[in-house]
Scaffold this motif. Sequence first.
Motif, mmCIF file in Angstrom:
data_model
loop_
_atom_site.group_PDB
_atom_site.id
_atom_site.type_symbol
_atom_site.label_atom_id
_atom_site.label_comp_id
_atom_site.label_asym_id
_atom_site.label_seq_id
_atom_site.Cartn_x
_atom_site.Cartn_y
_atom_site.Cartn_z
ATOM 1 N N LEU A 101 -27.506 20.308 -63.440
ATOM 2 C CA LEU A 101 -29.343 19.853 -63.407
ATOM 3 C C LEU A 101 -30.070 21.351 -64.258
ATOM 4 C CD1 LEU A 101 -32.160 17.903 -62.902
ATOM 5 C CD2 LEU A 101 -32.863 18.843 -61.686
ATOM 6 N N ALA A 102 -30.372 20.863 -66.179
ATOM 7 C CA ALA A 102 -30.679 22.514 -66.487
ATOM 8 C C ALA A 102 -32.527 21.291 -66.845
ATOM 9 C CB ALA A 102 -30.413 21.118 -68.175
ATOM 10 N N ASN A 103 -33.165 22.109 -66.148
ATOM 11 C CA ASN A 103 -34.775 22.229 -65.663
ATOM 12 C C ASN A 103 -35.400 23.435 -66.185
ATOM 13 O OD1 ASN A 103 -36.296 20.156 -65.471
ATOM 14 N ND2 ASN A 103 -35.607 19.580 -63.712
ATOM 15 N N ARG A 104 -36.649 23.103 -66.477
ATOM 16 C CA ARG A 104 -37.550 23.956 -67.007
ATOM 17 C C ARG A 104 -37.343 24.492 -65.162
ATOM 18 N NH1 ARG A 104 -43.050 24.692 -70.228
ATOM 19 N NH2 ARG A 104 -43.630 26.858 -70.143
ATOM 20 N N ILE A 105 -37.934 26.080 -64.967
ATOM 21 C CA ILE A 105 -38.743 26.522 -63.837
ATOM 22 C C ILE A 105 -39.491 27.710 -63.930
ATOM 23 C CG2 ILE A 105 -36.361 25.624 -62.863
ATOM 24 C CD1 ILE A 105 -34.715 28.261 -62.523
ATOM 25 N N ALA A 106 -40.285 27.768 -62.640
ATOM 26 C CA ALA A 106 -41.300 28.177 -62.958
ATOM 27 C C ALA A 106 -40.965 29.408 -61.185
ATOM 28 C CB ALA A 106 -42.838 28.181 -62.943
ATOM 29 N N ILE A 107 -40.697 30.589 -61.488
ATOM 30 C CA ILE A 107 -39.937 31.606 -60.290
ATOM 31 C C ILE A 107 -41.267 31.972 -60.413
ATOM 32 C CG2 ILE A 107 -38.986 33.206 -58.972
ATOM 33 C CD1 ILE A 107 -36.727 31.956 -61.257
ATOM 34 N N PHE A 108 -42.359 32.226 -58.526
ATOM 35 C CA PHE A 108 -43.505 32.732 -57.631
ATOM 36 C C PHE A 108 -43.407 34.018 -57.278
ATOM 37 C CE2 PHE A 108 -44.839 28.506 -59.197
ATOM 38 C CZ PHE A 108 -46.170 28.794 -59.048
ATOM 39 N N ASN A 109 -43.683 35.227 -56.999
ATOM 40 C CA ASN A 109 -43.781 35.740 -56.375
ATOM 41 C C ASN A 109 -43.769 35.587 -54.989
ATOM 42 O OD1 ASN A 109 -43.827 38.270 -54.533
ATOM 43 N ND2 ASN A 109 -44.807 39.954 -55.970
ATOM 44 N N ALA A 110 -43.071 35.359 -53.905
ATOM 45 C CA ALA A 110 -43.320 34.959 -52.651
ATOM 46 C C ALA A 110 -44.368 35.011 -51.887
ATOM 47 C CB ALA A 110 -42.568 34.324 -51.600
ATOM 48 N N ASP A 111 -44.275 36.899 -51.758
ATOM 49 C CA ASP A 111 -45.147 37.805 -51.248
ATOM 50 C C ASP A 111 -46.683 37.957 -51.668
ATOM 51 O OD1 ASP A 111 -43.363 38.189 -49.685
ATOM 52 O OD2 ASP A 111 -42.576 39.593 -50.430
ATOM 53 N N SER A 112 -47.213 37.214 -52.505
ATOM 54 C CA SER A 112 -48.342 36.833 -53.415
ATOM 55 C C SER A 112 -49.121 36.408 -52.609
ATOM 56 C CB SER A 112 -48.423 36.664 -55.363
ATOM 57 O OG SER A 112 -47.857 37.643 -56.137
ATOM 58 N N ASP A 132 -32.550 37.034 -51.416
ATOM 59 C CA ASP A 132 -33.266 35.595 -51.172
ATOM 60 C C ASP A 132 -33.788 34.636 -51.780
ATOM 61 O OD1 ASP A 132 -31.886 35.940 -48.103
ATOM 62 O OD2 ASP A 132 -33.753 36.548 -47.589
ATOM 63 N N ILE A 133 -33.808 33.236 -51.316
ATOM 64 C CA ILE A 133 -34.848 32.304 -52.915
ATOM 65 C C ILE A 133 -34.991 31.030 -51.791
ATOM 66 C CG2 ILE A 133 -32.324 31.407 -53.124
ATOM 67 C CD1 ILE A 133 -33.972 30.934 -56.099
ATOM 68 N N PHE A 134 -36.314 30.841 -52.114
ATOM 69 C CA PHE A 134 -37.487 29.993 -51.418
ATOM 70 C C PHE A 134 -37.024 28.668 -52.915
ATOM 71 C CE2 PHE A 134 -38.586 33.378 -49.685
ATOM 72 C CZ PHE A 134 -38.393 33.483 -48.424
ATOM 73 N N ILE A 135 -36.127 27.394 -51.788
ATOM 74 C CA ILE A 135 -36.568 26.200 -53.084
ATOM 75 C C ILE A 135 -37.270 24.817 -52.273
ATOM 76 C CG2 ILE A 135 -34.035 27.737 -54.181
ATOM 77 C CD1 ILE A 135 -32.203 25.697 -52.933
ATOM 78 N N TYR A 162 -28.736 33.895 -55.437
ATOM 79 C CA TYR A 162 -29.037 34.219 -54.638
ATOM 80 C C TYR A 162 -28.707 33.068 -53.073
ATOM 81 C CZ TYR A 162 -32.299 35.606 -58.239
ATOM 82 O OH TYR A 162 -33.123 36.140 -59.476
ATOM 83 N N ARG A 163 -29.404 33.500 -52.022
ATOM 84 C CA ARG A 163 -28.868 33.356 -50.938
ATOM 85 C C ARG A 163 -30.232 32.316 -50.326
ATOM 86 N NH1 ARG A 163 -28.925 35.765 -44.392
ATOM 87 N NH2 ARG A 163 -31.377 35.913 -45.385
ATOM 88 N N ILE A 164 -29.670 31.281 -49.877
ATOM 89 C CA ILE A 164 -31.220 30.206 -49.530
ATOM 90 C C ILE A 164 -31.864 30.348 -48.049
ATOM 91 C CG2 ILE A 164 -31.597 27.749 -49.144
ATOM 92 C CD1 ILE A 164 -29.496 26.655 -51.190
ATOM 93 N N ALA A 165 -32.932 31.126 -48.319
ATOM 94 C CA ALA A 165 -33.027 32.125 -47.111
ATOM 95 C C ALA A 165 -34.851 30.594 -46.457
ATOM 96 C CB ALA A 165 -34.077 33.222 -47.580
ATOM 97 N N PRO A 186 -38.827 36.778 -52.366
ATOM 98 C CA PRO A 186 -39.004 37.641 -52.624
ATOM 99 C C PRO A 186 -39.404 39.041 -53.580
ATOM 100 C CG PRO A 186 -37.896 37.430 -50.665
ATOM 101 C CD PRO A 186 -37.499 35.873 -51.935
ATOM 102 N N ALA A 187 -40.777 39.727 -53.351
ATOM 103 C CA ALA A 187 -41.478 40.694 -54.139
ATOM 104 C C ALA A 187 -40.693 41.482 -54.639
ATOM 105 C CB ALA A 187 -42.575 40.997 -53.149
ATOM 106 N N ARG A 188 -39.548 42.019 -53.801
ATOM 107 C CA ARG A 188 -38.201 42.819 -54.654
ATOM 108 C C ARG A 188 -37.233 42.114 -55.748
ATOM 109 N NH1 ARG A 188 -35.397 46.202 -50.151
ATOM 110 N NH2 ARG A 188 -34.030 47.117 -51.587
#
Length: 773
Positions: A101-112, A132-135, A162-165, A186-188
């Motif tokens: 799948l090709a898509n526009r994605i927005a990646i957020f800081n999970a800890d903000s 880790d990544i959250f999807i 990444y690993r799906i957390a 996550p922030a790091r």
Amino acid sequence: MNLALANIRKSKSATASLFTFILVAALLLNIGLMVITQINTFFDSKVEQLKDPHAIIVMDYPSYNSSYGEFITKYPGVTESETEEIINMDIAKFNFGDSVLANRIAIFNADSHRNIGALKLVEKLNTASANDIFIPYILKTNGGYELGEDFTITYQNKHYKYRIAGFFETTMMGTSNIGIMEFMLPARAYQTLANEVDKGLIISAVMEDKTQSTKLLNDFSKEFPQSTEATSSIGALDIEKVKSVSTLTINIIAMILVAFAAIIVLVSLIVIKFRISNSIEDDMTNIGVLKAIGYTSRQILSSIILQFVLIAFSASIVGVALSYCLMPIIGSIISSLSGLIWYQGFNMTINVVNIFIIAFCVVIVALISAFHVRKIQPIMALRGGIQTHSFRKNYFPLENTGGGLHFLLAIKSMLSNVKQNIMILLIMIALTFASVFSVVLFYNIASDKTAFINLFGAEPANVMITVRPDADTTELLSNIKQMDQVNKVTIFDKITTKIDHQTVDTYVTKNYNQLENNIVYEGRQPKYDNEIAISWVVSNQINKGIGDTVEVEYGTKTASFLVTGLSQSIGNLGQITSLTMDGIQQLQSDYKGTTLYVYLDGLSNQHFIEDVQEQYGDNIVETLDIDKIIESQTGMYTAAVFAVMIMVLTITVLVVVMILYLIIKTMIIKRKKEFGVMKAIGYSTIQLMHQISISFVPVIITGVAIGGVLGYFYTNPMLSVLLSSAGVKRLDFIVHLPIILMLCVGILILAYIVSMLVSLKIRKVSAYGLISE
């Protein structure tokens, strides 16, 4: 009550078949009504539960203006707004199901910390790691991912592993068909990635009335017209548009369930009509006795109606109860299409309405069918219903009609049961039409997807190439066209413009005759620099059609264009227009196009992508395999429609079996003496079985033929009505005649086999048995 219960006990198998019909109808109707009535409130409640934004504006840093956030904050009706830094990937690729799948994605800081759209995980790992990544949850329900698995994002030819957390729900950017998806790191991990790729900003807004979110974005676009110049830098979504896209397919499936439930209810009512007519005819002497000893017509009528109301009521209650057992399956389909967890609560109102609708229909049909009991006089009833010695005409008298004896006896049997034949005919028409409808729908979504893909306004090329802004698009096009096994190359851009102040997506190409998908259904695509085609949705919104002039805004310039055609598309809720390259250059003289569509001839997409990257990679931003994208985007619909088709065909088989069982068993009981005599004079069981089966064949063939023809000609119009709210005016799904013929032949063979198997009961009929009774 005693009479009603006695009648039920006397005809257990007929009662069981009718009970099953009504149970299935109540089950389907309850599921369909619950989904249709609750899907909108379900989506709205999810928005509130997750505290998701009602409108978002996503942009890269160069496009940001501090007045954007100020405008949103001060806009009337906005109760809360936030501006947050994100990682903005214009076109990123990742595996989705069996394709990419090709898509526009927005990646957020999970800890903000954020008040709007905070991270709420529905599943997560207990351990943490640096990558880790959250999807979104849809990547579990539809993408095939599980916790702990690897997840790779490919962006600008670099791979980020990444690993799906954990999985999270989100209404705004949680599905693959919205155009942008949300991920969280996550922030790091976020900071590490932010140091390598472009960052951007997202403005989120919550409103008092979320239905005003569309107006908010339109007003924002009017206030800052430069935001329409490039969809890759600024994108906007409102909750109403997302809700329409996310619930479209779910609503269509629910409507199909309701429509099929209506067919089963109709079948049940026809069976009730048949049962009542038969029972009155069979019990004529009993009715005469009851009237003679003092029962009134009203009491006898009440007992007949009560018999069927009891069956309908109990079957409806069981059907409603079973519908809750099946809701987890429906819920999984809804989750796979929406990326949201469906929790089905108990809905007493829908349940009562469902039971009332079915019971009311049964009462009306039973009343109409049994009403002539009032006219039967006791003496006439005691004579078995015979009033005069005027009998029916003897069609095909055996002494002077040519033809096989078994065939003639079967035809005579058929002609002597006109009401029964009409019932079978209507049922076979309805069931065949429903089966053809579901098979055509599945064929066009799972097998030959051309017409289905065309609905979205997608151009079925093989590879899409995004050209760098500083590259010469025309020269690159010419070079690619010279490559081996390249059939053709064309510029095909999609930009955002305004038509009479209405924000729309606009296609731009040099010559629309070179495209494979012509979305214009009335008039023609534009040829000259002063022409435009608009969708019928836009036409209704601005109240203009073919021959009218519209004002088109792009950037800071405006020009007038003549409408030459009306188009249709599910994409962007049908808000689509088309301009020529010369036309858009009236609004931006240096416009040259940035997207090339490549059509290959015998070369694999992957080999071509590797070759073009090797030769012209310096001039290319991104290459996409369109075939893989289409496969991944349509996969979610395939599973849902397949489930509906299997359900429709299964119930069709069940109904055909039960109807023939009911009718043939009734026939054998009524003609028991006749069959016994025929056996005594030498007819074998198999000969009588063939006679019974042949007597149904002409009626079944007629019903299947009419149902097949109706399905062939009216499936597209019916689907057009179902999809009209999404922007479809005319549908051209492929109605594959060989498959329709195979389906119809299959129903005929099934009917004949079932009639033969049910007719086996004749073997128990014997002349000796009749004499000894």
